[in-house]
Scaffold this active site. Structure first.
Site, mmCIF file in Angstrom:
data_model
loop_
_atom_site.group_PDB
_atom_site.id
_atom_site.type_symbol
_atom_site.label_atom_id
_atom_site.label_comp_id
_atom_site.label_asym_id
_atom_site.label_seq_id
_atom_site.Cartn_x
_atom_site.Cartn_y
_atom_site.Cartn_z
ATOM 1 N N LEU A 13 27.841 48.757 -24.104
ATOM 2 C CA LEU A 13 29.091 49.514 -24.030
ATOM 3 C C LEU A 13 30.158 48.719 -23.274
ATOM 4 O O LEU A 13 29.854 47.738 -22.586
ATOM 5 C CB LEU A 13 28.829 50.842 -23.316
ATOM 6 C CG LEU A 13 27.749 51.722 -23.958
ATOM 7 C CD1 LEU A 13 27.482 52.938 -23.086
ATOM 8 C CD2 LEU A 13 28.143 52.143 -25.354
ATOM 9 N N PRO A 14 31.427 49.156 -23.360
ATOM 10 C CA PRO A 14 32.502 48.367 -22.748
ATOM 11 C C PRO A 14 32.438 48.261 -21.218
ATOM 12 O O PRO A 14 32.529 47.158 -20.680
ATOM 13 C CB PRO A 14 33.778 49.100 -23.179
ATOM 14 C CG PRO A 14 33.393 49.851 -24.420
ATOM 15 C CD PRO A 14 31.960 50.224 -24.226
ATOM 16 N N THR B 71 28.216 44.450 -19.690
ATOM 17 C CA THR B 71 28.629 43.820 -18.430
ATOM 18 C C THR B 71 29.447 44.845 -17.662
ATOM 19 O O THR B 71 30.545 45.219 -18.093
ATOM 20 C CB THR B 71 29.504 42.573 -18.699
ATOM 21 O OG1 THR B 71 28.765 41.653 -19.493
ATOM 22 C CG2 THR B 71 29.896 41.911 -17.384
ATOM 23 N N LYS C 270 25.392 37.747 -13.460
ATOM 24 C CA LYS C 270 26.282 37.562 -14.624
ATOM 25 C C LYS C 270 27.726 37.282 -14.175
ATOM 26 O O LYS C 270 28.383 36.375 -14.698
ATOM 27 C CB LYS C 270 26.198 38.821 -15.488
ATOM 28 C CG LYS C 270 27.309 39.021 -16.486
ATOM 29 C CD LYS C 270 27.129 38.222 -17.759
ATOM 30 C CE LYS C 270 28.342 38.399 -18.666
ATOM 31 N NZ LYS C 270 28.358 37.532 -19.789
ATOM 32 N N LYS D 219 38.263 41.342 -17.278
ATOM 33 C CA LYS D 219 37.363 42.400 -16.784
ATOM 34 C C LYS D 219 36.304 41.802 -15.852
ATOM 35 O O LYS D 219 36.088 42.291 -14.743
ATOM 36 C CB LYS D 219 36.682 43.106 -17.962
ATOM 37 C CG LYS D 219 35.760 44.231 -17.525
ATOM 38 C CD LYS D 219 34.973 44.835 -18.675
ATOM 39 C CE LYS D 219 33.675 44.115 -18.896
ATOM 40 N NZ LYS D 219 32.693 44.848 -19.692
HETATM 41 P P1 NAD Z 1 33.051 46.156 -28.373
HETATM 42 O O1 NAD Z 1 34.273 46.847 -27.870
HETATM 43 O O2 NAD Z 1 33.135 45.344 -29.622
HETATM 44 O O3 NAD Z 1 31.864 47.234 -28.583
HETATM 45 C C1 NAD Z 1 31.635 48.346 -27.763
HETATM 46 C C2 NAD Z 1 31.126 49.467 -28.665
HETATM 47 O O4 NAD Z 1 30.715 50.563 -27.845
HETATM 48 C C3 NAD Z 1 32.204 49.999 -29.622
HETATM 49 O O5 NAD Z 1 31.713 49.957 -30.947
HETATM 50 C C4 NAD Z 1 32.422 51.439 -29.147
HETATM 51 O O6 NAD Z 1 32.758 52.324 -30.179
HETATM 52 C C5 NAD Z 1 31.076 51.754 -28.532
HETATM 53 N N1 NAD Z 1 31.073 52.855 -27.586
HETATM 54 C C6 NAD Z 1 31.872 53.057 -26.516
HETATM 55 N N2 NAD Z 1 31.524 54.177 -25.865
HETATM 56 C C7 NAD Z 1 30.472 54.707 -26.547
HETATM 57 C C8 NAD Z 1 29.665 55.866 -26.381
HETATM 58 N N3 NAD Z 1 29.858 56.717 -25.372
HETATM 59 N N4 NAD Z 1 28.676 56.096 -27.270
HETATM 60 C C9 NAD Z 1 28.466 55.238 -28.291
HETATM 61 N N5 NAD Z 1 29.194 54.118 -28.508
HETATM 62 C C10 NAD Z 1 30.189 53.864 -27.642
HETATM 63 O O7 NAD Z 1 32.533 45.258 -27.165
HETATM 64 P P2 NAD Z 1 31.511 44.022 -27.217
HETATM 65 O O8 NAD Z 1 32.271 42.764 -27.401
HETATM 66 O O9 NAD Z 1 30.382 44.357 -28.134
HETATM 67 O O10 NAD Z 1 31.003 44.001 -25.690
HETATM 68 C C11 NAD Z 1 30.086 44.978 -25.210
HETATM 69 C C12 NAD Z 1 29.689 44.591 -23.799
HETATM 70 O O11 NAD Z 1 29.124 43.288 -23.814
HETATM 71 C C13 NAD Z 1 30.867 44.555 -22.813
HETATM 72 O O12 NAD Z 1 30.439 45.071 -21.583
HETATM 73 C C14 NAD Z 1 31.193 43.071 -22.723
HETATM 74 O O13 NAD Z 1 31.782 42.724 -21.472
HETATM 75 C C15 NAD Z 1 29.822 42.457 -22.877
HETATM 76 N N6 NAD Z 1 29.809 41.069 -23.397
HETATM 77 C C16 NAD Z 1 30.593 40.729 -24.475
HETATM 78 C C17 NAD Z 1 30.559 39.419 -24.936
HETATM 79 C C18 NAD Z 1 31.411 38.999 -26.113
HETATM 80 O O14 NAD Z 1 31.517 37.774 -26.367
HETATM 81 N N7 NAD Z 1 31.996 39.923 -26.874
HETATM 82 C C19 NAD Z 1 29.722 38.475 -24.330
HETATM 83 C C20 NAD Z 1 28.903 38.863 -23.272
HETATM 84 C C21 NAD Z 1 28.958 40.176 -22.816
#
Ligand code: NAD
Length: 301
Positions: free
Chosen positions: A65-66, A99, A174, A249
């Site tokens: 999740l975000p 994260t 992390k 973030k």
């Molecule tokens: P994203 O915004 O693409 O995906 C998040 C998903 O969570 C969305 O599809 C959203 O609809 C869903 N969501 C939010 N609240 C929800 C709920 N209550 N129930 C169900 N679904 C819900 O983000 P992402 O890029 O996939 O990143 C996710 C996490 O991973 C973040 O914490 C980010 O910091 C971390 N991260 C991302 C990357 C990257 O390169 N994108 C790398 C390492 C870590």
């Protein structure tokens, strides 16, 4: 075969869940965005109407999740809504790969412990490419028992799996890593531009620094200067990769943590200011190596 509930099917969660399906696991998915769910059911996932519905009978519950507020609410619920901890089996292992701030992970971990449920924070490194390839690095915080049990699913999605310590330790490790990464990216960018401004070819300069004492991951794998390296965001107008907004973030989290522990992190603080400024100039959704443009003369961008 293990049954898995996967909640949060965005840029990272989608491909991670797909790898579990490919490995033959029964995966039930949920996301607030119906299109994200449909993309996974087309690959063989089952879907549920709610996150709790997906998690109720799963051996493993994985969330991606975000931010911390989403994780707290999903796991703990509120006066009107049940949380995951209210519905999962006592034998289930709950793994949050988002994260987030370490405190949120610790709060969820304490509530889980009080109910006799294993919970672990397991943020990842490796980006969307690593998620798709199943080569992520997982940095885990939780009990030995949870860590051992989680191997069943983590080894399918990742190539390197570390146990950093107790609940929340994964998040701390992390953000230490990402703070260092941001500092390396800014430092590499300003060094490359200094060389260019003084007549050097950035490819030659990169080759020199890569094998000299300034060598680092950004020079080896993720050069921020356009056209020095193929298949990196800098050679694709900084599209794809790891967004500036996500780096902002993570640097916010490292600075919050630094204040809480009274640590001195001047380089992380400066890097955060630079990335916040970069995002405010409209670069939030571009790759974080676009910070290079902060050093480029206006007529060369
Ligand atoms: P994203 O915004 O693409 O995906 C998040 C998903 O969570 C969305 O599809 C959203 O609809 C869903 N969501 C939010 N609240 C929800 C709920 N209550 N129930 C169900 N679904 C819900 O983000 P992402 O890029 O996939 O990143 C996710 C996490 O991973 C973040 O914490 C980010 O910091 C971390 N991260 C991302 C990357 C990257 O390169 N994108 C790398 C390492 C870590």
């Amino acid at each position: 075969m293990a049954t898995v509930a996967f909640i949060g099917l965005g840029n990272m969660g989608g491909p991670m869940a797909a790898n579990l399906i490919k490995a033959g696991m029964t995966v039930t998915v949920f996301d607030l965005v119906p299109a994200a769910v449909e993309a996974l059911t087309a690959q063989g996932a089952l879907s549920a109407k709610t996150a709790c519905g997906a998690a109720a009978s799963a051996d493993f519950v994985i969330t991606m999740l975000p931010a911390g507020k989403h994780v707290r609410h999903l796991y703990l619920g509120d006066d009107d809504t049940k949380g995951l901890l209210d519905v999962v089996s006592k034998e289930a292992v709950l793994i949050d790969c988002s994260t987030i701030d370490a405190e949120s992970a610790q709060v969820v971990g304490k509530h889980a412990q009080a109910k006799g449920i294993e919970f672990m924070d397991a943020p990842v490194s490796g980006g969307t490419a690593g998620a798709a390839a199943g080569t992520l690095t997982f940095i885990c915080g939780g009990s030995d028992k949870a860590y051992q049990k989680a191997q069943t699913v983590l080894t399918v999605m990742g190539a390197n799996i570390f146990h950093a310590g107790a609940t929340g330790a994964g998040q701390i490790a992390k953000i230490c890593n990402n703070m260092l990464l941001s500092v390396l990216m800014v430092g590499t960018s300003e060094s490359l531009q200094l060389g260019i401004d003084n007549g050097l070819d950035p490819k030659v300069l990169s080759d020199i620094m890569k094998v000299s004492s300034g060598g680092n991951w950004t020079l080896e794998k993720y050069n921020p200067c356009p056209d020095v390296m193929e298949n990196v965001p800098s050679s694709n107008d900084y599209q794809g990769g790891f967004m500036v907004d996500l780096m902002v973030k993570d640097l916010g989290l490292s600075q919050q943590t630094s204040v809480a522990s009274n640590s001195s992190t001047p380089m992380g603080s400066l890097a955060r200011s630079m990335y916040v400024n970069h995002a405010r100039q409209g670069n939030g959704r571009r790759d974080f190596s676009s910070i290079f443009e902060q050093f480029t003369p206006a007529d060369k961008k």
